[in-house]
Write a protein that holds these residues in place. Structure first.
Motif, PDB file in Angstrom:
ATOM      1  N   ASN A  49    -110.263  24.337  64.718  1.00 19.49           N
ATOM      2  CA  ASN A  49    -109.112  22.998  64.058  1.00 19.49           C
ATOM      3  C   ASN A  49    -107.892  23.641  63.028  1.00 19.49           C
ATOM      4  OD1 ASN A  49    -109.467  21.731  61.528  1.00 19.49           O
ATOM      5  ND2 ASN A  49    -111.180  21.397  62.671  1.00 19.49           N
ATOM      6  N   CYS A  50    -108.793  24.391  62.341  1.00 16.51           N
ATOM      7  CA  CYS A  50    -107.878  24.314  61.073  1.00 16.51           C
ATOM      8  C   CYS A  50    -106.551  25.567  61.971  1.00 16.51           C
ATOM      9  CB  CYS A  50    -108.746  25.603  60.077  1.00 16.51           C
ATOM     10  SG  CYS A  50    -109.155  27.053  60.425  1.00 16.51           S
ATOM     11  N   ARG A  51    -106.650  26.573  62.401  1.00 15.82           N
ATOM     12  CA  ARG A  51    -105.353  27.543  62.950  1.00 15.82           C
ATOM     13  C   ARG A  51    -105.388  28.534  62.015  1.00 15.82           C
ATOM     14  NH1 ARG A  51    -106.752  25.289  67.929  1.00 15.82           N
ATOM     15  NH2 ARG A  51    -104.648  26.169  68.689  1.00 15.82           N
ATOM     16  N   ALA A  52    -106.361  29.257  60.968  1.00 11.52           N
ATOM     17  CA  ALA A  52    -106.643  30.196  60.926  1.00 11.52           C
ATOM     18  C   ALA A  52    -106.440  31.400  61.151  1.00 11.52           C
ATOM     19  CB  ALA A  52    -107.296  29.419  58.921  1.00 11.52           C
ATOM     20  N   CYS A  53    -107.046  31.264  62.185  1.00  6.39           N
ATOM     21  CA  CYS A  53    -107.986  32.254  62.839  1.00  6.39           C
ATOM     22  C   CYS A  53    -106.570  32.321  64.344  1.00  6.39           C
ATOM     23  CB  CYS A  53    -109.125  31.901  63.650  1.00  6.39           C
ATOM     24  SG  CYS A  53    -110.245  31.092  64.245  1.00  6.39           S
ATOM     25  N   VAL A  54    -106.152  31.840  64.249  1.00  7.81           N
ATOM     26  CA  VAL A  54    -105.340  32.378  64.758  1.00  7.81           C
ATOM     27  C   VAL A  54    -104.856  33.387  65.513  1.00  7.81           C
ATOM     28  CG1 VAL A  54    -104.381  30.086  65.963  1.00  7.81           C
ATOM     29  CG2 VAL A  54    -102.545  31.214  64.848  1.00  7.81           C
ATOM     30  N   VAL A  55    -104.299  33.744  67.196  1.00  9.52           N
ATOM     31  CA  VAL A  55    -104.602  35.339  67.587  1.00  9.52           C
ATOM     32  C   VAL A  55    -103.916  35.303  68.771  1.00  9.52           C
ATOM     33  CG1 VAL A  55    -106.661  36.454  66.539  1.00  9.52           C
ATOM     34  CG2 VAL A  55    -106.954  35.508  68.952  1.00  9.52           C
ATOM     35  N   GLU A  56    -103.321  36.548  69.108  1.00  3.01           N
ATOM     36  CA  GLU A  56    -102.495  36.755  70.354  1.00  3.01           C
ATOM     37  C   GLU A  56    -103.015  36.884  71.447  1.00  3.01           C
ATOM     38  OE1 GLU A  56     -97.829  38.506  71.015  1.00  3.01           O
ATOM     39  OE2 GLU A  56     -98.629  38.822  68.501  1.00  3.01           O
ATOM     40  N   VAL A  57    -103.287  36.265  72.540  1.00  3.68           N
ATOM     41  CA  VAL A  57    -103.595  36.691  73.850  1.00  3.68           C
ATOM     42  C   VAL A  57    -102.297  36.929  74.589  1.00  3.68           C
ATOM     43  CG1 VAL A  57    -104.928  36.266  75.737  1.00  3.68           C
ATOM     44  CG2 VAL A  57    -105.987  34.869  73.495  1.00  3.68           C
ATOM     45  N   GLU A  58    -102.671  37.906  75.493  1.00  2.00           N
ATOM     46  CA  GLU A  58    -101.336  38.854  76.462  1.00  2.00           C
ATOM     47  C   GLU A  58    -101.314  37.825  77.663  1.00  2.00           C
ATOM     48  OE1 GLU A  58    -100.404  43.338  76.919  1.00  2.00           O
ATOM     49  OE2 GLU A  58    -100.219  42.360  78.694  1.00  2.00           O
ATOM     50  N   GLY A  59     -99.705  37.405  77.930  1.00  3.02           N
ATOM     51  CA  GLY A  59     -99.543  36.053  78.832  1.00  3.02           C
ATOM     52  C   GLY A  59     -99.695  34.913  78.565  1.00  3.02           C
ATOM     53  N   GLU A  60    -100.069  34.607  77.625  1.00  5.13           N
ATOM     54  CA  GLU A  60    -100.696  33.171  77.450  1.00  5.13           C
ATOM     55  C   GLU A  60     -99.408  32.802  76.152  1.00  5.13           C
ATOM     56  OE1 GLU A  60    -104.363  31.424  75.503  1.00  5.13           O
ATOM     57  OE2 GLU A  60    -105.252  32.517  77.765  1.00  5.13           O
ATOM     58  N   THR A  62     -98.927  30.169  73.752  1.00  9.02           N
ATOM     59  CA  THR A  62     -99.084  30.157  72.228  1.00  9.02           C
ATOM     60  C   THR A  62    -100.391  30.604  72.155  1.00  9.02           C
ATOM     61  OG1 THR A  62    -100.886  28.217  73.505  1.00  9.02           O
ATOM     62  CG2 THR A  62     -99.205  27.167  72.648  1.00  9.02           C
ATOM     63  N   LEU A  63    -100.050  31.117  70.760  1.00 10.35           N
ATOM     64  CA  LEU A  63    -101.932  31.963  69.992  1.00 10.35           C
ATOM     65  C   LEU A  63    -102.840  31.110  70.659  1.00 10.35           C
ATOM     66  CD1 LEU A  63     -99.502  32.122  66.970  1.00 10.35           C
ATOM     67  CD2 LEU A  63    -100.071  33.722  68.856  1.00 10.35           C
ATOM     68  N   ALA A  64    -103.850  31.899  70.323  1.00  6.35           N
ATOM     69  CA  ALA A  64    -105.941  30.709  70.577  1.00  6.35           C
ATOM     70  C   ALA A  64    -106.450  31.060  69.335  1.00  6.35           C
ATOM     71  CB  ALA A  64    -105.598  31.815  71.877  1.00  6.35           C
ATOM     72  N   ALA A  65    -107.309  29.876  68.941  1.00  2.28           N
ATOM     73  CA  ALA A  65    -107.883  30.363  68.198  1.00  2.28           C
ATOM     74  C   ALA A  65    -109.262  31.316  68.176  1.00  2.28           C
ATOM     75  CB  ALA A  65    -108.632  28.283  67.481  1.00  2.28           C
ATOM     76  N   SER A  66    -109.196  31.766  67.455  1.00  2.73           N
ATOM     77  CA  SER A  66    -110.186  32.885  68.071  1.00  2.73           C
ATOM     78  C   SER A  66    -111.246  32.269  67.992  1.00  2.73           C
ATOM     79  CB  SER A  66    -110.456  34.270  67.356  1.00  2.73           C
ATOM     80  OG  SER A  66    -110.278  33.692  65.751  1.00  2.73           O
ATOM     81  N   CYS A  67    -111.978  31.259  67.209  1.00  2.55           N
ATOM     82  CA  CYS A  67    -113.040  31.180  66.328  1.00  2.55           C
ATOM     83  C   CYS A  67    -113.700  30.712  67.784  1.00  2.55           C
ATOM     84  CB  CYS A  67    -113.381  30.273  65.338  1.00  2.55           C
ATOM     85  SG  CYS A  67    -112.596  28.318  65.308  1.00  2.55           S
ATOM     86  N   ILE A  68    -113.139  29.715  68.559  1.00  2.00           N
ATOM     87  CA  ILE A  68    -113.048  28.495  69.758  1.00  2.00           C
ATOM     88  C   ILE A  68    -113.196  29.266  71.232  1.00  2.00           C
ATOM     89  CG2 ILE A  68    -111.068  27.363  70.333  1.00  2.00           C
ATOM     90  CD1 ILE A  68    -113.606  24.811  69.786  1.00  2.00           C
ATOM     91  N   GLU A  82     -96.654  39.900  63.910  1.00  3.79           N
ATOM     92  CA  GLU A  82     -96.271  39.502  62.780  1.00  3.79           C
ATOM     93  C   GLU A  82     -96.057  37.655  62.970  1.00  3.79           C
ATOM     94  OE1 GLU A  82     -90.911  38.284  61.553  1.00  3.79           O
ATOM     95  OE2 GLU A  82     -91.794  40.736  63.210  1.00  3.79           O
ATOM     96  N   ARG A  83     -95.933  37.871  64.254  1.00  4.78           N
ATOM     97  CA  ARG A  83     -96.177  35.805  65.328  1.00  4.78           C
ATOM     98  C   ARG A  83     -97.595  35.459  64.914  1.00  4.78           C
ATOM     99  NH1 ARG A  83     -96.937  34.546  70.986  1.00  4.78           N
ATOM    100  NH2 ARG A  83     -96.846  32.413  71.109  1.00  4.78           N
ATOM    101  N   SER A  84     -98.913  36.277  64.858  1.00  4.47           N
ATOM    102  CA  SER A  84    -100.034  35.597  64.441  1.00  4.47           C
ATOM    103  C   SER A  84    -100.101  35.516  63.296  1.00  4.47           C
ATOM    104  CB  SER A  84    -100.739  36.250  65.447  1.00  4.47           C
ATOM    105  OG  SER A  84    -100.962  37.152  65.090  1.00  4.47           O
ATOM    106  N   GLU A  85     -99.562  36.344  62.255  1.00  2.90           N
ATOM    107  CA  GLU A  85    -100.104  36.801  60.930  1.00  2.90           C
ATOM    108  C   GLU A  85     -99.060  35.358  60.364  1.00  2.90           C
ATOM    109  OE1 GLU A  85     -99.419  40.693  59.771  1.00  2.90           O
ATOM    110  OE2 GLU A  85    -101.390  40.957  60.421  1.00  2.90           O
ATOM    111  N   LYS A  86     -97.879  35.551  60.557  1.00  2.00           N
ATOM    112  CA  LYS A  86     -96.728  34.186  59.893  1.00  2.00           C
ATOM    113  C   LYS A  86     -97.216  32.930  60.179  1.00  2.00           C
ATOM    114  CE  LYS A  86     -92.681  32.610  59.321  1.00  2.00           C
ATOM    115  NZ  LYS A  86     -92.310  33.079  57.899  1.00  2.00           N
ATOM    116  N   ALA A  87     -98.225  32.590  61.903  1.00  2.83           N
ATOM    117  CA  ALA A  87     -98.254  31.017  62.469  1.00  2.83           C
ATOM    118  C   ALA A  87     -99.820  31.178  60.990  1.00  2.83           C
ATOM    119  CB  ALA A  87     -99.061  32.086  63.576  1.00  2.83           C
TER     120      ALA A  87
END
Lengths: 930, 566
Positions: A49-60, A62-68, A82-87
């Protein structure tokens, strides 16, 4: 499934096993992604839920929470960019915008600020806080141990998962919606007024310090002030038999924090005692100098030093004088009256090494087997039945096996209070669908999770259990093959339980026949069923019979010897298993080798170099009686408090007062020490090195975190001092040498060396002789009995020794409270625990209170044929009508002044759980004590 | 030096007494008896929690702490498990010890965009000035689905169009506060028109599931709740997962500006129910859960009556369609949040994957449809896929039900082709702009779809396509028309306040982002555009569900197309 999934992580092909998330794999690959809501510990569901760990998945999109997010075959994941780091940075800025500045908040070293710091986020100039002076974040310091500062809360729900999914105490919810979402206690109540049991799991999980230990904070509970620790010591909890591993944090030789560690029995969890009850060691009441009884101080049964200056009874002495007086006094009587005049009580709170040395001292030095400890008052009847039935007094499987069981029976135990961390496993299992069956005359919180809650009539255990056995046999639910191969005594049992149909027993035990039948079917037909029990089973004059019934249930159904099955008496004290194993009991040498067995005794005679007593010694209550009879005249008591723990307290205290020589070695001037001739100040758990064996047969290492106060000395050294002054020539270079000697005499510890223990922190015995691996579950192939079979002993229906009558119309039952440990000697000197439960209580059902014209909160008297106490009346729906419950930890309202010392004939355990009593208003004194 | 002071802690001065009861709030026997009486012999299932809370709220006008504690005990739950659910939904009033019980009557006034434009703020001020607070409380409420008759209000359970303060305050003493059901086509009338004949054919096997799927696919029927997912494909997916399967009907029409589902259910409810029964049959769903928003008391009453009628007529087995009442939470229109709500929990959207077609209600494969999607099924099958598809524009198959509101002369539900333009909707379907108003901007898809300038009046309105290129979407086909008298910044603020109020609070970007955007839009002076853009990015990229991802759309368009209004 063992299939590995291959995917691309930052351009590199990696593989994930089933269940692993992107975050897990990244961490394994050395890239720990920021995380707040994700608690990277066993038992915590990821929530994403916190979205502190979001990463980019090619073809998606939005970003995905890597923890889940679990990777799929061929997925391409980019953790940087840039995108995930900014988020992620924005997530931290958003959260920081609502928080006090780092150094103004509750924990400037929190996980949040650590990650924020790495990202360069210190707050937000441009985003306004959602809080204002008109609407500040909630600040709640109503709990004595935990401060709540919701201006630091990020609504990540880690506390909710801690409370609801890990500990399953179900106090914290996420209340409100949107940016009003915030953790709440019960119905948004102050934490200190809620049903919170102060386990502190939420504190340990909180990534921001919004829930934080007051012990590290300023007096307002707003800011962390203890910024660094001098040391962090890995140890085990000093309290119950669960054996939670801890890390103890020390500043200026004071313990300031205790955290759970990932031990096999607790997986980081602790309860209120373990986490917040540590400060008793720093009590100003600690004994710091040896004391000798003043010549002019009389000994009396009803001596009460409460509030009295102890210096009117004792004087301080040097160690030399005190030890000489202690050992000299013992030796004088030994020389004068012989070995039968001597006895010793060791302690289940001490280490295995201390227990070993103590029983060795009594056997080798006193020449008697008159050595016992409070196991006699806890599970002696269980152990008697287990030794008789399955050839071993230890548990057949760890309590964590509840997680592998399909059916769990908990009978005569209140693990929520007395084994809180074990209870978390039972509750988790129930939540996962395991059938949970609770049997107890008193209600308890655990019953909310149960499929069946059997509040049977007190003292009717055998009726209820025999009825269940009756159904299992009558309906052919028993395991014929297992019985044939592994069990003796089945036919006699079958014959015995014929008369115990559920229909006939329903009236006796107060449980409907249908329920009894369903319980029998559930237990017998589940793939894996396990039974846990406590002192509600054992502390009866028919305690051994109660345990025999449980053993019979498991034997006839074959519900033993496999993972998720078995028999588990929940051991009470942190080392009651170990102390018993080490021979701190009158009928056995270490490893339950009978003192009467010629071959065994001669082995010990060889090792200890003298003739040993071939007769079994006296048990705790028998020793008290023997003192009154004039047989036993001198005692050495180490860390035990019989003046509080023994039944019929005035009788017990009278015995202590009658002794010619009483040496008490303890950390406090306990009620027992009031009667002493010499008091030796000794070491608290947090001050000593040693091994402790929990209820699961896990031997674990306790390490000293702080020095002993003043002139207090290590217990084991004092035992050696006494031994040598009695003329024994003992010499140990350290506690490890004691362990080595003990282990060399105990086949159960075979292969478990000191270095293995200290290296692995926890070793479950026994080790398999071939593989060297721990056997968590025993009895897989028969039993360590003479014929290799489990022996059923059918039990008859016996009433409790003292049933209510016109004069004493109520049933008194005794036990413990969550916050107080045993006789309260330790926990009542802990500020947090004492604040939570500050004075003696007697609990009755609100209906009963109304019926008798009392008001909850008033002082009442509780009287039995043995004495009267006064206590504050508590209205508790869990207590059945016609009953009164009194905990035995309060010296101002000592339950054991009331209890019946009548013993179970096999286990020699007194009937603490049942006697006849009457209650009255406190000012309306009864004459019952006459 | 020993410092013992005696070990009797109890004699220390100033010590607190021990508690009179075990920890926390105790069960009140009276409250327990009341709760038991309300629940009757209903099973104490966790998923019925919200239904139970309604029972208590309806009876006692609030949820007292004593009742919550009693309900928790009755359901073998913890107090927090009940409270956190109660406190999530707008229509529950939790009253703790010492807090006041709400007055006997509640007037809710819609303050969402169309009603705001129609003067709801003034209405609220007038009501507050005129109502006795001991008798009546006046609450702001989100969209009530009556945008074509704005401003909308609800007094008690009575829905009121073109509300004004005098009218409402006159209704109160007259007792005009109960549900008012409109005339609609009941079961007998519907059957007389051939209704449920198709159900019979489907059940008899005359029309197979594959036939149905093919027909829907040929018709181009898409999910009309807002996502536009092809219905036939959805059925295929659900059927591909092992049963038991379940079906849900999403009647949580909360997108501001949208009122078509209410419109249909208040007129011809069985057309939607028959669609649902056919769909359930096609995917072999064991049960249908019809989730209806609590803002539609008339629809709820209609559904109660008509589902019972279906049972009595033997058209469905008892309990086959379980009506579930929402409790005031827009987010429960998000399908996974709705499923959580049906399970008796807070309406938090779930993470995907897994999708609900695979792991849905109670963990089972679940087919979920919007009301209107189901409403079309019978006609499509009976009249053939081409009948439906051919009503659309080129490349935009199908007909749509447009909820048009705002500054047009004749707002309402307009049947018009997919791919129609806003200009056509205004001129050809709504009689042009309202008098004195010049077309300035429009919301193509409710609060979430963005705000486009009048200069983009030629974009074909449908899923994807040109709308997507300008970061807008058609969603639930709720078109709100704004005029030269409307400030786009005010409009954007209204929409963001709605999202901030309705964000479930689960994820940081949406929870914090909507709230911060509101504060920034409200701030005096120059707007911090960089901050808004950064918030937009994190909300779009990192929110869990569509609410947070779409919430910045109006702000994006404000900054892009309406710089004069900043």
């Amino acid at each position: 499934m063992t299939d590995k999934i291959k995917f691309i992580l930052d351009g590199k092909e990696v593989s994930a096993s089933n269940g692993e998330t992107i975050w897990d794999v990244a961490k394994r690959e050395g890239n720990t992604l920021p995380h707040l809501c994700h608690v990277d510990k066993p038992g915590y569901r990821t929530d994403g839920n916190c979205r502190a760990c979001v990463v980019e998945v090619e073809g998606e999109r939005t970003l995905a929470a890597s923890c889940i997010r679990k990777p799929t075959e061929g997925m391409k994941v980019k953790t940087g960019g840039e995108r995930s780091e900014k988020a992620r940075q924005m997530v931290f800025e958003l959260l920081a915008a609502d928080m006090p500045a780092k150094d103004d908040g509750p924990d400037n070293q929190s996980q949040f600020w650590e990650w924020a710091g790495r990202m360069g986020v210190t707050g937000s100039e441009r985003l306004p806080s959602k809080f204002s002076d008109a609407h500040p974040g909630e600040h709640d310091v109503s709990n004595p141990a935990i401060a709540v500062n919701l201006d630091a809360c990020i609504a990540c729900g880690a506390c909710v998962r801690a409370c609801r999914e890990v500990q399953v105490n179900d106090v914290i919810g996420m209340g409100g919606r949107g940016h009003y979402s915030a953790p709440v206690f019960d119905i948004h109540d102050p934490m200190g007024l809620s049903t919170c049991v102060t386990c502190g799991e939420c504190v340990q999980a909180c990534p921001t310090g919004a829930l934080y230990e007051k012990s590290l904070m300023d007096t307002d509970g707003k800011k962390r002030v203890v910024q660094d620790f001098d040391r962090a010591v890995d140890s085990v909890c000093p309290f119950c038999g669960v054996g939670c591993q801890t890390t103890v944090y020390v500043k200026d030789d004071k313990i300031v924090q205790v955290d759970g560690r990932e031990g096999p029995a607790n997986e980081n969890r602790l309860c209120v005692k373990g986490r917040f009850g540590f400060d008793y060691v720093h009590s100003p009441e600690r004994l710091t100098k040896p004391l000798i009884r003043r010549e002019d101080a009389p000994k009396e049964a009803d001596i009460d030093l409460t509030g009295v200056d102890p210096m009117t009874v004792f004087r301080e002495a040097t160690w030399e004088e005190a030890l000489e007086k202690a050992a000299g006094g013992l030796k004088t009587i030994l020389d004068r009256d012989g070995s039968p005049a001597m006895a010793g009580f060791g302690s289940a709170k001490g280490s295995n090494e201390e227990a070993y040395l103590f029983q060795k001292l009594v056997r080798q030095g006193f020449g008697t087997n008159n050595v016992d400890h409070c196991t006699r008052l806890c599970h002696a009847s269980s152990v008697a039945a287990l030794l008789e039935g399955v050839g071993s007094g230890a548990v057949s499987a760890p309590f964590t096996d509840a997680m592998h069981a399909d059916c769990v029976i908990v009978i005569g135990a209140r693990p929520g209070q007395n084994h809180p961390v074990a209870a978390t496993y039972f509750k988790q299992a129930a939540k996962r669908g395991t059938k949970l069956i609770i049997m107890d005359p008193r209600g308890q919180g655990l019953m909310r999770h149960a499929d069946h809650a059997l509040q049977f009539k007190p003292g009717t255990d055998v009726a209820m259990l025999n009825a269940i056995i009756h159904v299992i046999i009558e309906e052919n639910l028993y395991d014929r093959q297992y019985v044939q191969a592994n069990v003796s005594g089945f036919e006699a049992l079958k014959e015995k339980v014929k008369d115990f149909s559920p229909e006939a027993m329903a009236e006796v035990c107060g449980i409907d026949a249908d329920v009894l039948r369903d319980v029998a079917r559930t237990y017998a037909t589940s793939e894996r069923s396990i039974i846990f029990w406590g002192m509600g089973v054992s502390q009866h004059t028919h305690g051994t019979d109660n345990a025999r019934c449980l053993i019979a249930m498991s034997l006839i159904t074959g519900q033993v010897g496999r993972q998720g099955t078995g028999l588990h008496p929940l051991r009470g004290q942190n080392n009651v298993q170990g102390a018993s194993d080490a021979g701190l009991i009158p009928m056995f040498y270490p490893d339950y080798k009978p003192v009467g067995a010629e071959d065994i005794r001669s082995k010990y005679e060889d090792v200890w170099g003298r003739a040993l007593d071939p007769q079994r010694g006296l048990t705790v209550v028998e020793i008290v009686d023997a003192i009154h009879e004039g047989t036993v005249k001198a005692m050495y008591v180490m860390g035990e408090n019989p003046a509080m723990s023994d039944p019929d307290q005035l009788h017990a205290r009278g015995a202590l007062a009658k002794l010619d020589q009483l040496v008490v070695q303890d950390i406090f001037l306990t009620e027992t020490a009031w009667h002493a001739d010499v008091v030796l100040p000794a070491s608290a758990h947090a001050e000593k090195l040693g091994t402790f064996t929990n209820t699961n047969r896990q031997v674990q290492v306790g390490r000293p975190a702080i020095p002993t106060p003043g002139e207090a000395r290590q217990d084991w050294e004092l035992i050696v001092e006494i031994a040598n002054r009695l003329g024994l020539d003992w010499s140990y270079g350290g506690i490890n040498e004691v362990y080595d000697e003990m282990a060399s005499l105990m086949p159960s510890l075979g292969g478990i060396t000191w270095s293995k223990l200290t290296g692995e922190e926890s070793v479950t015995y026994p080790l398999n002789k071939e593989t060297g691996l721990s056997e968590w579950v025993i009895f897989g192939e028969g039993f360590p009995t003479n014929d290799g079979k489990g022996k059923i002993v059918a039990a008859d229906l016996l009433p409790p020794d003292e049933v209510p009558d016109d004069e004493f119309p109520m049933v008194l039952t005794t036990g413990r409270l969550l916050e107080h440990w045993h006789t309260g000697a330790m926990t009542r000197r802990s500020d947090v625990l004492d604040e939570l439960e500050p004075e003696g209580i007697a609990a009755m059902n609100p209906h009963e209170i109304a019926r008798q014209g009392f008001v909850a909160g008033q002082m009442i008297s509780v009287a039995t044929r043995r004495g009267t106490i006064e206590a504050r009346l508590r209205a508790d729906r869990e207590v059945a009508d016609g009953m009164v419950f009194v905990p035995f930890c309060f010296n101002e309202a000592p339950a054991n002044r009331l209890t019946n010392p009548q013993l179970d004939p096999f286990g020699k355990i007194p009937e603490f759980k049942f006697c006849a009593a009457r209650v009255g208003a406190a000012d309306d004194r009864m004459e019952a004590a006459e | 030096m020993n410092k013992h002071v005696g070990s009797g802690r109890s004699l220390r001065p100033g010590r607190k007494k021990s508690d009179k009861t075990p920890k926390g709030r105790q069960i009140d026997e009276g409250a327990l008896a009341e709760v038991r009486a309300l629940l009757g012999d209903q099973p104490r299932r966790r998923d019925l929690m919200i239904e139970f809370l309604h029972l208590i709220q309806d009876e006692y006008r609030c949820l007292s702490a004593a009742h919550i504690t009693a309900l928790a005990a009755e359901m073998k739950l913890a107090q927090a498990e009940v409270y956190e659910v109660a406190s999530f939904y707008d229509h529950f009033d939790v009253v703790r010890e010492g807090e006041a019980v709400p007055p006997p009557l509640t007037i809710r006034v819609c303050d969402s965009i169309s009603c705001m434009m129609a003067g709801s703020n003034e209405l609220i001020r007038n009501l507050e000035a005129g109502a006795d607070p001991a008798e009546i409380r006046v609450l702001h409420a989100p969209c009530m689905g009556r945008c074509d008759t704005a401003p909308a209000a609800r007094i008690g359970d009575r829905e009121v169009d073109h509300a004004d303060a005098d009218k409402l305050l006159a209704m109160a003493p007259n007792g005009e506060t109960d549900v008012l059901k409109p005339d609609y086509t009941g079961l007998d009338a519907y059957r007389a028109q051939g209704g449920y004949a198709l159900t019979g054919r489907v059940r008899a096997g005359e029309v197979s599931a594959d036939d149905l799927i093919q027909t829907l696919s040929d018709a181009g029927l898409r999910g009309l709740g807002g996502a536009g997912f092809p219905a036939g494909t959805k059925w295929k997916f659900v059927r591909s997962y092992a049963g038991p399967r379940l079906m849900t009907v999403n009647g949580d029409e909360g997108e501001p500006g949208t009122f078509k589902d209410r419109w249909y259910l208040e007129r011809d409810p069985h057309r939607a129910l028959e669609g649902a029964i056919i769909a359930a049959h096609a995917v072999e769903a064991e049960r249908i859960y019809f989730y209806m928003r609590d803002e539609y008391p008339a629809v709820l009453e209609i559904l109660r009556v008509e589902i019972a009628a279906l049972e009595s007529a033997g058209l469905i087995e008892d309990g086959f369609i379980e009506l579930r009442r929402g409790a005031g939470a827009y987010i429960c229109g998000e399908e996974s949040a709705m499923i959580e709500s049906i399970e008796g929990k807070r309406g938090l959207p779930r993470h995907r994957p897994p999708y609900i077609a695979e792991v849905g209600l109670f963990g089972q494969p679940t087919l979920n449809h919007n009301v209107e999607t189901l409403w079309w099924i019978r006609d499509i099958v009976e009249k053939g896929p081409k009948w439906f598809a051919n009503q659309g524009r080129d490349g935009h198959p199908g007909i749509r039900s447009w909820s048009v509101s705002g500054r047009v002369k004749n707002p309402g539900v307009k049947l018009a082709p997919a791919g129609v333009t806003v200009r056509e909707l205004i001129d050809d379907h709504c009689g042009g702009m309202a008098d004195g108003h010049t077309f300035k901007a429009y919301l193509p898809g409710g609060a979430s779809g963005g705000i486009l300038p009048a200069s983009m009046d030629d974009i074909p309105l449908d899923f994807g396509g040109k709308l997507a290129e300008v970061d807008a979407f058609v969603g639930s086909h709720a078109v709100v028309v704004l005029s030269d008298r409307d400030s786009i910044r005010d409009a954007a603020l209204n929409l963001l306040e709605f999202f901030s109020h309705e964000s479930c609070g689960q994820c940081t970007p949406c929870r914090g982002g909507t709230e911060k955007m509101v504060q920034l839009l409200k701030s005096d002076g120059k707007i911090d555009e960089n901050a808004l853009r950064d918030l937009e990015a994190v909300m779009r990229d990192a929110s869990i569900c569509g609410l947070g991802q779409a919430a910045p759309n109006p702000v994006n368009h404000l900054l892009t197309y309406f710089r004069d209004d900043l």
